[in-house]
Design a protein around this motif. Structure first.
Motif, mmCIF file in Angstrom:
data_model
loop_
_atom_site.group_PDB
_atom_site.id
_atom_site.type_symbol
_atom_site.label_atom_id
_atom_site.label_comp_id
_atom_site.label_asym_id
_atom_site.label_seq_id
_atom_site.Cartn_x
_atom_site.Cartn_y
_atom_site.Cartn_z
ATOM 1 N N TYR B 24 -11.936 -1.430 4.526
ATOM 2 C CA TYR B 24 -10.795 -0.759 5.170
ATOM 3 C C TYR B 24 -11.250 -0.134 6.497
ATOM 4 O O TYR B 24 -10.510 -0.110 7.473
ATOM 5 C CB TYR B 24 -10.247 0.314 4.223
ATOM 6 C CG TYR B 24 -8.941 0.939 4.669
ATOM 7 C CD1 TYR B 24 -7.729 0.344 4.382
ATOM 8 C CD2 TYR B 24 -8.929 2.153 5.375
ATOM 9 C CE1 TYR B 24 -6.528 0.921 4.792
ATOM 10 C CE2 TYR B 24 -7.749 2.738 5.779
ATOM 11 C CZ TYR B 24 -6.543 2.123 5.477
ATOM 12 O OH TYR B 24 -5.365 2.693 5.886
ATOM 13 N N PHE B 31 -8.445 -1.705 15.007
ATOM 14 C CA PHE B 31 -7.201 -1.285 15.654
ATOM 15 C C PHE B 31 -7.268 0.194 16.027
ATOM 16 O O PHE B 31 -6.510 1.015 15.506
ATOM 17 C CB PHE B 31 -6.011 -1.531 14.716
ATOM 18 C CG PHE B 31 -5.929 -2.939 14.196
ATOM 19 C CD1 PHE B 31 -5.607 -3.984 15.043
ATOM 20 C CD2 PHE B 31 -6.189 -3.225 12.860
ATOM 21 C CE1 PHE B 31 -5.535 -5.304 14.565
ATOM 22 C CE2 PHE B 31 -6.126 -4.523 12.378
ATOM 23 C CZ PHE B 31 -5.802 -5.571 13.232
ATOM 24 N N ILE B 34 -4.047 1.945 17.198
ATOM 25 C CA ILE B 34 -2.875 1.945 16.303
ATOM 26 C C ILE B 34 -2.935 3.195 15.433
ATOM 27 O O ILE B 34 -3.984 3.501 14.856
ATOM 28 C CB ILE B 34 -2.848 0.672 15.449
ATOM 29 C CG1 ILE B 34 -2.711 -0.506 16.403
ATOM 30 C CG2 ILE B 34 -1.751 0.726 14.402
ATOM 31 C CD1 ILE B 34 -2.189 -1.764 15.893
ATOM 32 N N PRO B 35 -1.814 3.914 15.359
ATOM 33 C CA PRO B 35 -1.833 5.164 14.587
ATOM 34 C C PRO B 35 -2.285 4.953 13.141
ATOM 35 O O PRO B 35 -1.949 3.927 12.527
ATOM 36 C CB PRO B 35 -0.384 5.642 14.645
ATOM 37 C CG PRO B 35 0.167 5.038 15.889
ATOM 38 C CD PRO B 35 -0.512 3.708 16.019
ATOM 39 N N TYR B 36 -3.022 5.926 12.665
ATOM 40 C CA TYR B 36 -3.586 5.884 11.301
ATOM 41 C C TYR B 36 -2.497 5.599 10.282
ATOM 42 O O TYR B 36 -2.667 4.783 9.381
ATOM 43 C CB TYR B 36 -4.244 7.235 11.035
ATOM 44 C CG TYR B 36 -4.977 7.359 9.717
ATOM 45 C CD1 TYR B 36 -6.295 6.948 9.586
ATOM 46 C CD2 TYR B 36 -4.363 7.927 8.610
ATOM 47 C CE1 TYR B 36 -6.976 7.095 8.386
ATOM 48 C CE2 TYR B 36 -5.026 8.069 7.401
ATOM 49 C CZ TYR B 36 -6.333 7.650 7.299
ATOM 50 O OH TYR B 36 -7.014 7.796 6.096
ATOM 51 N N ARG B 37 -1.348 6.270 10.450
ATOM 52 C CA ARG B 37 -0.275 6.088 9.457
ATOM 53 C C ARG B 37 0.236 4.648 9.459
ATOM 54 O O ARG B 37 0.531 4.082 8.402
ATOM 55 C CB ARG B 37 0.880 7.052 9.716
ATOM 56 C CG ARG B 37 1.900 6.952 8.598
ATOM 57 C CD ARG B 37 3.112 7.834 8.758
ATOM 58 N NE ARG B 37 4.023 7.589 7.653
ATOM 59 C CZ ARG B 37 5.282 7.925 7.626
ATOM 60 N NH1 ARG B 37 5.813 8.577 8.658
ATOM 61 N NH2 ARG B 37 6.043 7.630 6.583
ATOM 62 N N ILE B 39 -1.390 1.990 10.069
ATOM 63 C CA ILE B 39 -2.347 1.125 9.349
ATOM 64 C C ILE B 39 -2.166 1.302 7.842
ATOM 65 O O ILE B 39 -2.186 0.323 7.084
ATOM 66 C CB ILE B 39 -3.792 1.422 9.802
ATOM 67 C CG1 ILE B 39 -3.946 1.023 11.286
ATOM 68 C CG2 ILE B 39 -4.799 0.686 8.933
ATOM 69 C CD1 ILE B 39 -5.285 1.335 11.900
ATOM 70 N N MET B 40 -1.931 2.547 7.412
ATOM 71 C CA MET B 40 -1.659 2.775 5.975
ATOM 72 C C MET B 40 -0.419 1.998 5.529
ATOM 73 O O MET B 40 -0.415 1.346 4.480
ATOM 74 C CB MET B 40 -1.420 4.270 5.717
ATOM 75 C CG MET B 40 -2.668 5.110 5.557
ATOM 76 S SD MET B 40 -2.227 6.854 5.290
ATOM 77 C CE MET B 40 -1.751 6.845 3.583
ATOM 78 N N ILE B 41 0.646 2.098 6.336
ATOM 79 C CA ILE B 41 1.906 1.422 5.967
ATOM 80 C C ILE B 41 1.683 -0.092 5.905
ATOM 81 O O ILE B 41 2.067 -0.754 4.933
ATOM 82 C CB ILE B 41 3.019 1.763 6.988
ATOM 83 C CG1 ILE B 41 3.364 3.259 6.916
ATOM 84 C CG2 ILE B 41 4.265 0.919 6.717
ATOM 85 C CD1 ILE B 41 4.258 3.739 8.057
ATOM 86 N N TRP B 43 -1.130 -1.700 5.556
ATOM 87 C CA TRP B 43 -2.052 -2.028 4.471
ATOM 88 C C TRP B 43 -1.305 -2.120 3.134
ATOM 89 O O TRP B 43 -1.532 -3.029 2.331
ATOM 90 C CB TRP B 43 -3.158 -0.981 4.411
ATOM 91 C CG TRP B 43 -4.163 -1.151 3.307
ATOM 92 C CD1 TRP B 43 -4.437 -0.279 2.302
ATOM 93 C CD2 TRP B 43 -5.053 -2.259 3.110
ATOM 94 N NE1 TRP B 43 -5.428 -0.753 1.495
ATOM 95 C CE2 TRP B 43 -5.824 -1.972 1.963
ATOM 96 C CE3 TRP B 43 -5.255 -3.461 3.779
ATOM 97 C CZ2 TRP B 43 -6.796 -2.848 1.474
ATOM 98 C CZ3 TRP B 43 -6.232 -4.345 3.287
ATOM 99 C CH2 TRP B 43 -6.985 -4.020 2.150
ATOM 100 N N GLY B 44 -0.387 -1.188 2.921
ATOM 101 C CA GLY B 44 0.422 -1.233 1.702
ATOM 102 C C GLY B 44 1.226 -2.523 1.615
ATOM 103 O O GLY B 44 1.325 -3.146 0.545
ATOM 104 N N ARG B 47 -1.029 -5.500 0.850
ATOM 105 C CA ARG B 47 -1.426 -5.567 -0.562
ATOM 106 C C ARG B 47 -0.298 -6.072 -1.437
ATOM 107 O O ARG B 47 -0.541 -6.589 -2.530
ATOM 108 C CB ARG B 47 -1.917 -4.200 -1.035
ATOM 109 C CG ARG B 47 -3.228 -3.822 -0.385
ATOM 110 C CD ARG B 47 -3.994 -2.806 -1.171
ATOM 111 N NE ARG B 47 -4.546 -3.384 -2.372
ATOM 112 C CZ ARG B 47 -5.715 -3.026 -2.914
ATOM 113 N NH1 ARG B 47 -6.437 -2.111 -2.354
ATOM 114 N NH2 ARG B 47 -6.144 -3.571 -4.018
ATOM 115 N N GLU B 48 0.950 -5.898 -0.967
ATOM 116 C CA GLU B 48 2.066 -6.461 -1.734
ATOM 117 C C GLU B 48 2.063 -7.990 -1.641
ATOM 118 O O GLU B 48 2.528 -8.673 -2.550
ATOM 119 C CB GLU B 48 3.396 -5.911 -1.213
ATOM 120 C CG GLU B 48 3.675 -4.495 -1.728
ATOM 121 C CD GLU B 48 4.858 -3.841 -1.048
ATOM 122 O OE1 GLU B 48 5.524 -4.504 -0.237
ATOM 123 O OE2 GLU B 48 5.098 -2.660 -1.332
#
Lengths: 447, 66
Positions: B24, B31, B34-37, B39-41, B43-44, B47-48
């Motif tokens: 990760y 990136f 690119i805002p951290y959030r 990348i979280m979104i 990434w989620g 994974r789907e």
């Protein structure tokens, strides 16, 4: 009753917490806390509406501030709370219910969940107190790491034996999910109590009450009957899905200061998020916050073991070099033979693998003093005890747990050293040298 | 970030995952602007779509035969 915010205020007053007003990128939080000798409160985190506090318990001093005692009394105070627990009370309204998201509105990405170590499997919720309930055994609370997977899904590390793992196994056998709730942003007392492996019929939140000296206020979750601390900053209402230990979790920079292995664990569905209007996200900073939470718990267990062995303890210290977990140094008021009795008692503690016992004239918080006792009071052929084949912990690399069959538990050797004055040697042989006229002159008068 | 930009990021992450095993951390480094959030979104969402395998050192590995 003091909550995390009250604790933060006291830390700030003591010069132990620093406010960072400049906006910070969440990817740098872990590194910045690692560089700081103070807890850090990031007021603005880029792209998020929640501030972050981290490193609250990164030193023994801050744990002592949290517990309102001196650094030498952590174990004693924790033991007193175990001896005198106070049951929590249930309230109808709670700050943590000021904002509620349910169902499709659940989105963990609203929180600046940090990414800690280079080889971690993802962002981690590291400081959550996880509550669960079993109809036969009652409530349980513990601290478990949770890896972000999706906006409404995480992993949870349930590999090690625990009451919660036991509860989960019971619901898994019935192919049902285990409801759980995760409280983030709590007072150190709640975190300490949750860190303690209490007997299965003991409510950890009653120990938190014992530490506070008054009942902890708890509130019922909005989607389950679980109770959570009413003054938490954030609560995630979840269920562990009945899938078993099949999903990848980790790696994670662990409390032992090493990068832990990849694990296989269950996954958690988040059904609701509740939080205060102006909630603060707490990120427990690995490894030291985890270690210092273990310190009072390990020391309380050591005090208990010594008393049960009829040995009078003066001080006990879970050393930071052992992650406040694997080594205990204790000083005792010794009667003949009790150096060995104390060693044996402390070696009986499940996680402890190194024990040093000294007399009461040794300051066990000073490694030089301990070394002095080891050098001048120990005969290795008489004062060293080694026990083979005791229960070990997977995370200790020296046990080579990776070579074992799946589900096999590692065993460890334990080492105890009786560094008390040997029987038959008069105490006068250890009379310390003292500078002459030391009370009559002061160096500053000559500067 | 708009949803279309998130979808673009999802595509970029999947493309990167096909190149080589990754942590990760590699996404956060790949990136940096690119805002951290976001990348979280993303990434989620990745994974789907993708059931990553994991290698012995914990890298995410794009599944064989996909």
């Amino acid at each position: 009753m003091e909550d995390m915010r009250g604790f933060m205020k006291r830390l700030e007053k003591e010069g132990e917490l620093l406010r960072i007003k400049k906006e910070v990128d969440a990817r740098y939080i872990s590194a910045l806390v690692g560089q700081s000798d103070k807890a850090l409160y990031f007021e603005k985190v880029e792209g998020f509406n929640f501030p972050v506090v981290s490193g609250l318990l990164n030193t023994r001093k801050r744990v002592a501030i949290g517990m309102n005692v001196s650094e030498r009394e952590l174990g004693k105070k924790f033991q007193e709370a175990i001896d005198r627990p106070i049951d929590p009370i249930v309230v109808k309204k709670a700050p943590v219910h000021e904002v509620v998201y349910k169902g499709k509105d659940v989105d963990l990405t609203i929180f600046p969940i940090p990414y800690f170590s280079e080889k971690d499997g993802g962002p981690y919720i590291s400081g959550g107190i996880v509550s669960s309930f079993d109809p036969e055994y009652g409530p349980n609370a513990g601290m478990y790491r949770m890896m972000f997977r999706k906006k409404n899904e995480t992993s949870i590390d349930l590999v090690s034996p625990s009451d919660m793992r036991f509860y989960y196994q019971r619901t898994l056998d019935k192919k049902k999910p285990l409801p759980m709730a995760v409280a983030i942003g709590n007072h150190p007392y709640e975190m300490l109590a949750a860190s303690y492996k209490a007997p299965i019929n003991m409510n950890e939140f009653a120990i938190a009450g014992g530490l506070h000296g008054e009942p902890l206020k708890m509130v019922k979750c909005v989607t389950s009957d679980l109770l959570v601390p009413a003054n938490a900053e954030i609560v995630l209402e979840c269920e562990i899905l009945p899938v078993g230990w099949v999903y990848d979790e980790g790696r994670f920079g662990d409390f032992s200061h090493v990068q832990g292995d990849l694990k296989w664990n269950p996954i958690v569905k988040v059904n609701a998020i509740t939080h205060r209007k102006d909630a603060i996200f707490y990120a427990l900073h690995m490894p030291w916050e985890n270690d210092w939470l273990a310190g009072p718990v390990t020391e309380a267990a050591a005090l208990r073991a010594l008393r049960e062995a009829s040995v009078e303890p003066v001080a006990v210290y879970a050393t930071p070099g052992s992650c406040c977990f694997w080594e205990i140094v204790a000083s005792i008021r010794k009667r003949p033979g009790e150096g060995k009795n104390a060693v044996l008692a402390l070696l009986s503690l499940s996680e402890v693998k190194l024990v040093i016992v000294t007399d009461d004239d040794i300051n066990i918080y000073d490694p030089t003093e301990v070394d002095w006792a080891l050098a001048l009071r120990v005969q290795a052929d008489q004062d060293v005890i080694i026990v083979s084949g005791a229960r070990g912990k997977h995370i200790d690399p020296s046990l080579k747990a990776w070579t074992l069959a799946k589900d096999a538990l590692p065993t460890t050797a334990k080492l105890g050293i009786d560094a008390t004055i040997p029987e038959g040697v008069p105490r006068t042989r250890y009379e310390r040298m003292k500078y002459s006229f030391r009370d009559e002159v002061k160096l500053e008068d000559y500067l | 970030m708009s949803s279309s930009n998130i979808e673009n990021l999802v595509k970029k992450i999947i493309a990167k995952s096909k190149e080589e095993p990754f942590y990760y951390y590699d996404l956060l480094k790949k990136f940096p602007s690119i805002p951290y959030r976001d990348i979280m979104i993303a990434w989620g969402k990745v994974r789907e779509q993708i059931q990553f395998e994991r290698d012995e050192v914990g890298h995410y590995v794009y599944p064989k035969g996909k």
